[in-house]
Design a protein around this motif. Structure first.
Motif, short mmCIF file in Angstrom:
data_model
loop_
_atom_site.label_atom_id
_atom_site.label_comp_id
_atom_site.label_asym_id
_atom_site.label_seq_id
_atom_site.Cartn_x
_atom_site.Cartn_y
_atom_site.Cartn_z
N GLU A 101 -54.58 67.95 -35.79
CA GLU A 101 -54.58 66.93 -35.87
C GLU A 101 -53.25 66.33 -36.25
O GLU A 101 -52.96 64.73 -36.68
N ASN A 102 -52.45 66.92 -36.85
CA ASN A 102 -51.39 66.46 -37.35
C ASN A 102 -50.51 66.10 -36.22
O ASN A 102 -49.34 66.05 -36.96
N THR A 103 -50.17 66.29 -34.96
CA THR A 103 -49.58 66.07 -34.23
C THR A 103 -50.27 64.87 -32.96
O THR A 103 -50.02 63.51 -32.85
N HIS A 145 -60.23 60.79 -41.25
CA HIS A 145 -59.96 61.83 -40.16
C HIS A 145 -61.14 62.96 -41.33
O HIS A 145 -61.36 63.96 -40.88
N ARG A 158 -45.40 68.66 -25.32
CA ARG A 158 -44.84 67.07 -25.94
C ARG A 158 -45.39 65.35 -24.38
O ARG A 158 -46.25 64.87 -25.36
N LEU A 199 -50.20 58.92 -32.03
CA LEU A 199 -50.82 57.66 -31.42
C LEU A 199 -50.02 56.42 -32.68
O LEU A 199 -50.06 55.80 -32.06
N ARG A 200 -49.56 56.54 -33.65
CA ARG A 200 -48.29 55.65 -34.16
C ARG A 200 -47.52 55.21 -33.40
O ARG A 200 -47.39 54.22 -33.02
N ARG A 201 -46.38 56.23 -32.84
CA ARG A 201 -45.77 56.31 -32.61
C ARG A 201 -46.15 55.57 -30.70
O ARG A 201 -45.23 54.96 -30.32
N LYS A 242 -59.90 54.32 -37.09
CA LYS A 242 -59.25 53.04 -36.45
C LYS A 242 -58.94 53.43 -34.90
O LYS A 242 -58.95 54.74 -34.46
N ARG A 249 -62.11 65.70 -30.68
CA ARG A 249 -62.88 65.95 -30.61
C ARG A 249 -62.65 66.03 -28.82
O ARG A 249 -63.51 67.57 -28.62
N TYR A 286 -61.28 56.65 -31.88
CA TYR A 286 -60.86 56.86 -32.83
C TYR A 286 -60.47 58.60 -32.82
O TYR A 286 -60.37 58.60 -31.73
N GLY A 287 -58.88 58.71 -34.13
CA GLY A 287 -58.39 60.41 -33.32
C GLY A 287 -59.39 61.29 -33.66
O GLY A 287 -59.30 62.04 -32.43
N TYR A 288 -60.41 60.71 -34.38
CA TYR A 288 -61.38 62.22 -34.64
C TYR A 288 -62.10 62.55 -33.42
O TYR A 288 -61.84 63.71 -32.25
N LEU A 345 -54.75 71.05 -41.97
CA LEU A 345 -53.95 69.27 -41.57
C LEU A 345 -52.89 70.25 -41.80
O LEU A 345 -51.17 69.65 -41.55
N TYR A 372 -52.37 61.96 -34.65
CA TYR A 372 -52.24 61.25 -35.69
C TYR A 372 -50.79 60.89 -35.75
O TYR A 372 -50.56 58.71 -34.99
N PRO A 373 -50.27 61.03 -35.88
CA PRO A 373 -48.32 60.56 -35.63
C PRO A 373 -48.24 60.16 -34.54
O PRO A 373 -47.74 59.00 -33.79
N LEU A 427 -46.55 66.87 -42.72
CA LEU A 427 -47.90 66.52 -41.58
C LEU A 427 -46.85 64.75 -41.69
O LEU A 427 -46.71 64.60 -41.15
N ASN A 436 -43.67 64.15 -39.46
CA ASN A 436 -44.09 63.80 -37.95
C ASN A 436 -44.58 62.67 -37.97
O ASN A 436 -44.41 62.35 -35.88
N TYR A 437 -44.32 62.08 -38.87
CA TYR A 437 -44.42 60.95 -38.62
C TYR A 437 -43.20 59.71 -38.61
O TYR A 437 -42.85 58.63 -38.15
N GLU A 483 -55.87 56.23 -42.90
CA GLU A 483 -56.47 56.79 -41.38
C GLU A 483 -56.36 58.99 -41.66
O GLU A 483 -57.77 59.01 -41.21
#
Lengths: 426, 110
Positions: B45-47, A30, B12, B52-54, B74, B34, B28-30, A54, B49-50, A60, A63-64, A26
């Motif tokens: 984005e580094n906030t 991106h 948050r 979305l996973r959570r 995705k 946008r 999808y994420g991007y 990023l 994507y994680p 990064l 954060n996951y 993913e």
């Protein structure tokens, strides 16, 4: 694909937990899509720019991992408490192994191999600590990962032994003197009618003397301590020192001093067994004490001392000071008359009395800076070594002073004595 | 605590709500980032994507890979359970906004 992109994704993957392949796919998608932009072609420069946006790969990836702690943060104190208790038991088991000359195992947590020398014992203990820490971490990891919200037990013990009394110190000193006096009769036996009185062996008395000496020394330090934390820390260190003293003294006992002289081989064997059993009992008792001290210590870790208030010293403070000075002078005169021919004992009494006097003074009084008028406490050592005297107050009365550096304005001055209103306890 | 970290703390829950509102249709994420950017909200984005996973891990979102084009994407969409959560979050947000308004009513702003 640029080399930078692959390097970046590899680094992120290193720190990821969970479905790494899916996450990396993913992120890759991106980066390429954003770098391509409306033109539809991702140049290496554009890819580098998106990677920079990023940010740090570790950051990064972290954060996951949010909410996926290996060990829950609120278990931190329990981790140290459990490790402390387990290591205390391991230490006690090591002492038992040392005095019996064999290995000790309490399945499945405690194992001490047969230790041949003091050095082997010293090298073994760090391994024991790492094992204990690892075992506790493993248990806490399992509990953290369990969905059931398991509750862990928090051991507690009473804390009524926190306030050391100088009287106990005196009794301990008398006990030490009694053991020292019994030394010259070590191993003798007497027939009094039908009763046979056998004095303890020299080996036993040596161990008793060393253990009592350690206990007196640490109790003395506890009497001098001002904070509950320090007293509890000293209690832990005292028990550890006692176990160490037991191991070392047992290893260095002179041959023949463990047994009662003149007994036949069969009785000598029983004598040795009894001697070892006694040392094992002592080691177990010290270990139980050590575990309790560890629990007490953790109960006060991270707490702060209460804020101390001050007030001008009054006549009752003068009376209390003069009374104690008179007692000390009386003690010195008594020591000069009765024990002047034993210089080391005279010095011990003189220094012990001085320590008691200074400890009392530093606990009861604070000081007011001569420059900024802020009030502050000082340590036992500062109270002992700082030059001091008396001066006349503007009202005509006398006031005591110490030459001190103020912790607030950092200037040296003749700081005047004030009394503490609240006890410096937790 | 700096103003930036205060903002992060406040964002948050707010960002979760934004994502749940936008994912009424699959994105999808991007595309999501946008879309938010075009509406004036810059979300790193580094906030995203994680997050979305959570949300996916909690069954609030569902995802699927689209590999029909040469760019695998995705896609995320809100689940029925996610819609309940979104309704609850909106209710909380409205109550908090109303409370804030009532509190700010008596304050003389600079």
């Amino acid at each position: 694909m640029t080399k930078n992109l692959e390097n970046y994704l590899n680094q992120v993957a290193t720190y990821l937990v969970g479905d790494r392949e899916d996450i990396i796919m993913e992120i890759r998608g991106h980066i390429l899509e954003k770098a391509a932009g409306p033109e539809g072609e991702a140049t290496p420069e554009a890819i580098d720019r998106v990677i920079e946006e990023l940010g740090d790969p570790q950051s990064l990836a972290s954060n996951y991992s949010e909410g996926k702690d290996i060990i829950l943060p609120h278990f931190r104190n329990l981790m140290f408490l459990y490790t402390g208790i387990l290591f205390a038991i391991h230490l006690g088991a090591t002492a038992v192994a040392a005095v019996t000359g064999g290995g000790v195992a309490v399945f499945p947590l405690i194992f001490v191999p047969e230790l041949g020398s003091i050095w082997e014992t010293l090298f073994f203990l760090p391994f024991a600590f790492i094992f204990d820490f690892g075992l506790v971490s493993l248990v806490l990891f399992a509990v953290s990962q369990s969905k059931g919200g398991l509750k862990l037990p928090i051991p507690t013990v009473d804390s009524d032994q926190d306030r050391p009394s100088p009287w106990v110190l005196l009794y301990m000193g008398l006990g030490l003197a009694a053991v020292a006096a019994a030394w010259q009769y070590a191993g003798d036996w007497y027939q009094a009618g039908n009763v046979t009185i056998i004095m303890p062996t020299q080996g036993f008395l040596t161990i008793a003397l060393v253990l009592l000496g350690v206990a007196v020394w640490f109790y003395f330090l506890k009497v001098l301590s001002r904070s509950t934390f320090m007293r509890r820390l000293l209690a832990v260190l005292g028990s550890v020192a006692s176990l160490a003293a037991l191991i070392i003294t047992n290893a260095h006992l002179a041959p023949g001093t463990r047994l009662v002289e003149g007994v036949d081989p069969e009785h000598a064997r029983l004598n040795e067994m009894g001697f070892q059993a006694l040392l094992v009992l002592i080691a177990v008792l010290i270990t139980i004490d050590l575990v309790k001290h560890v629990i007490r210590l953790f109960a006060v870790m991270g707490t702060r001392r209460a804020r101390v208030e001050f007030a001008p010293a009054d006549s009752s403070d003068w009376s209390a000071t003069i009374l104690r000075l008179a007692l000390y002078m009386g003690l010195m005169v008594g020591a000069g008359v009765f024990i002047h021919h034993v210089p080391w004992l005279f010095a011990l009494v003189a220094l012990g009395g001085l320590a008691w006097l200074v400890s009392w003074h530093s606990k009861r009084f604070g000081f007011r800076c001569g420059k900024c008028s802020q009030e502050f406490e000082i340590s036992f050592l500062a109270d002992l070594i700082s030059p001091h005297g008396f001066t006349k107050e503007p009202g005509g009365g006398l006031v005591g002073w110490h030459l001190l550096r103020c912790p607030h304005c950092r200037k040296w001055s003749r700081a005047t004595v004030v009394k503490k209103l609240t006890k410096p306890e937790i | 605590m700096t103003a930036e970290s205060f903002e992060k703390e406040m964002n948050r829950g707010f960002v979760q709500l934004l994502v749940l509102l936008l994912l009424e249709r699959d994105m999808y994420g991007y595309e999501l980032a946008r879309e938010l950017g075009e509406r004036g909200y810059l979300l790193e984005e580094n906030t995203l994507y994680p997050l979305l996973r959570r949300l996916e891990g909690k069954d609030i979102l569902a995802s699927r890979w689209d590999v029909t084009e040469n760019k695998p994407r995705k896609y995320y969409g809100i689940t029925p359970a996610g819609k309940d959560v979104r309704a609850e979050l909106l209710r909380i947000w409205r109550e908090q906004a109303a409370l804030l308004e009532s509190l700010l009513g008596g304050i003389d702003h600079d």
